[in-house]
Design a protein around this motif. Sequence first.
Motif, short mmCIF file in Angstrom:
data_model
loop_
_atom_site.label_atom_id
_atom_site.label_comp_id
_atom_site.label_asym_id
_atom_site.label_seq_id
_atom_site.Cartn_x
_atom_site.Cartn_y
_atom_site.Cartn_z
N ALA A 81 -6.78 -0.92 2.76
CA ALA A 81 -5.34 -0.40 2.92
C ALA A 81 -4.77 -1.63 4.14
O ALA A 81 -3.99 -2.64 3.38
CB ALA A 81 -4.80 0.70 3.41
N ALA B 174 -1.53 10.51 10.00
CA ALA B 174 -1.20 8.31 9.35
C ALA B 174 -0.89 7.83 9.83
O ALA B 174 -1.63 6.98 9.43
CB ALA B 174 -0.76 9.37 7.67
N THR C 132 0.69 -1.46 0.17
CA THR C 132 0.05 -0.15 -0.25
C THR C 132 0.82 1.33 0.11
O THR C 132 1.80 0.74 0.57
CB THR C 132 -0.91 0.36 1.46
OG1 THR C 132 0.12 0.22 2.50
CG2 THR C 132 -1.68 -1.44 1.80
N HIS D 282 4.22 -0.80 4.27
CA HIS D 282 2.58 0.49 3.80
C HIS D 282 3.92 1.14 3.67
O HIS D 282 5.16 1.10 4.88
CB HIS D 282 1.70 0.71 5.23
CG HIS D 282 1.01 -0.28 5.09
ND1 HIS D 282 -0.35 -0.61 4.53
CD2 HIS D 282 0.95 -1.23 6.44
CE1 HIS D 282 -1.25 -1.72 5.20
NE2 HIS D 282 -0.16 -1.73 6.32
N LEU E 214 -9.36 3.49 4.22
CA LEU E 214 -7.58 2.75 5.52
C LEU E 214 -8.60 1.59 5.57
O LEU E 214 -7.12 0.27 5.89
CB LEU E 214 -7.48 3.65 6.61
CG LEU E 214 -6.27 4.44 6.82
CD1 LEU E 214 -6.14 5.08 7.88
CD2 LEU E 214 -4.74 4.25 5.76
N LEU F 29 -2.52 4.30 11.11
CA LEU F 29 -3.27 3.29 10.97
C LEU F 29 -2.52 1.94 11.88
O LEU F 29 -2.23 1.08 12.23
CB LEU F 29 -1.51 2.95 9.76
CG LEU F 29 -1.43 3.45 8.57
CD1 LEU F 29 -0.07 3.37 7.91
CD2 LEU F 29 -2.13 2.71 7.74
N ILE G 63 0.06 5.26 1.41
CA ILE G 63 -0.34 6.27 1.74
C ILE G 63 0.19 7.50 1.53
O ILE G 63 1.40 7.39 1.78
CB ILE G 63 -0.62 6.26 3.46
CG1 ILE G 63 -0.61 4.49 3.93
CG2 ILE G 63 -1.26 6.69 4.27
CD1 ILE G 63 -1.85 3.37 3.29
#
Length: 435
Positions: free
Chosen positions: A73, A103, A4, A80, A70, A107, A6
């Motif tokens: 994700a 972020a 992923t 990530h 998310l 996460l 971000i």
Amino acid sequence: MRLTVIGTGYVGAVHAACLADLGHHVLGVDVDADRIAALTDGRPPFFEPGLSDLLNRAVATGRLAFSSSLDEAAGFGDTHFLCVGTPQRPGSDAADLTYVDAAVDALAPYLRGNPRALLVGKSTVPVGTADRLARRLGAEVAWNPEFLREGCAVQDTLCPERIVVGVRSKWAKARLREIYAPLLQAGTPFIATDLPTAELVKLASNSFLATKVSFINAMSEICEAAGADVLTLAEAMGRDSRIGPRFLAPGLGFGGSCLPKDIRALTARAEELGQGQAVAFLREVDAINARQRTRTLGLAEGLLGGSFADRNVAVLGAAFKPLSDDVRDSPALAVASAVQDRGAHVRVHDPEAIDNARAAYPALQFALDVAKACEHADVVLHLTEWPQYRELDPTALATVVRGPVLVDARNTLDPEPWRAAGWTVRAPGRPGLGR
């Protein structure tokens, strides 16, 4: 691998598309729903040569998708890449880590306690950030700085000069080697180091490049006073293998979202660490760079008898550099705006950046072609070194201006055809053009 990304701004969108091109399955994640929709349709949110084709190809294969979730994700993969922005903090020279922290906080519930989770930072951050985030996140963190040049970002990603990773375990190093395996097989150097060193590489590299630009511009000022030619000086210096010719480009100086921000961020962090004196020279690098805009104004104003009032001024270039539509901290637009503030009627042309320039400077006037921008101009300012401007016909352009006067603030136009067509040509650091 399933990866992923971000943040799908400049770094993230390019990185996601290139990872998919290397054969990985990639999910790009962003809070900007409009951006996600555009990327899903294969439309980059900015101009970057080669990116549109790469993006469309990757989406068509099914290896690249985009989402604002998310949750999606976290379920997509365990690695990530963090590619959110780190702009300059308002009222400070330091980097603003608001987006990074947000972020990571978002996460954290998905990654904490997952032994296979790896967060790989690509954002440019102050040294010490990765270690702080690792403690905050409760998961493995690595740092993999990006070295993209706008206008060459796809090439820089798929054929990089080096890959730098900061890791704290052999496991993280092995995973990153696996991700970049196609590039390593092609011979790209892989430099594995600790987290602080990896964080510093991008800031140190950009600060060195900025210093080189400002050094040759300082020499340009001396050349003007002494009657020397800065282009010949730069060429002679660049022949020295210890110095090299790249970034010895005298002119209007650097702008954009990286070099100015990064030299200030490095200085601010060094001062926080009690080592401000070690990089104190970077403040002068910044000051020299800012001074080039004032010098260009003075050069043009002098050619108009000492005043811009009620004069028509054509500006060639709005982006901070060619092959980009990025106008952040654009020297060209800063000069154009200052000229207008001094009473001139300004029209700006740029091959790609007009929409962004109009949004950032709505008071300026813009033209879709060079001839229209130069119509009845008393002086033409060449401020962004687009290749198209080197192909202009000085003879034809002389028929539309009121005064055939050119300031080549980027020192990239051949003055001889312009002078042969009746133009007065001036450029910083080249007083011999006036003779």
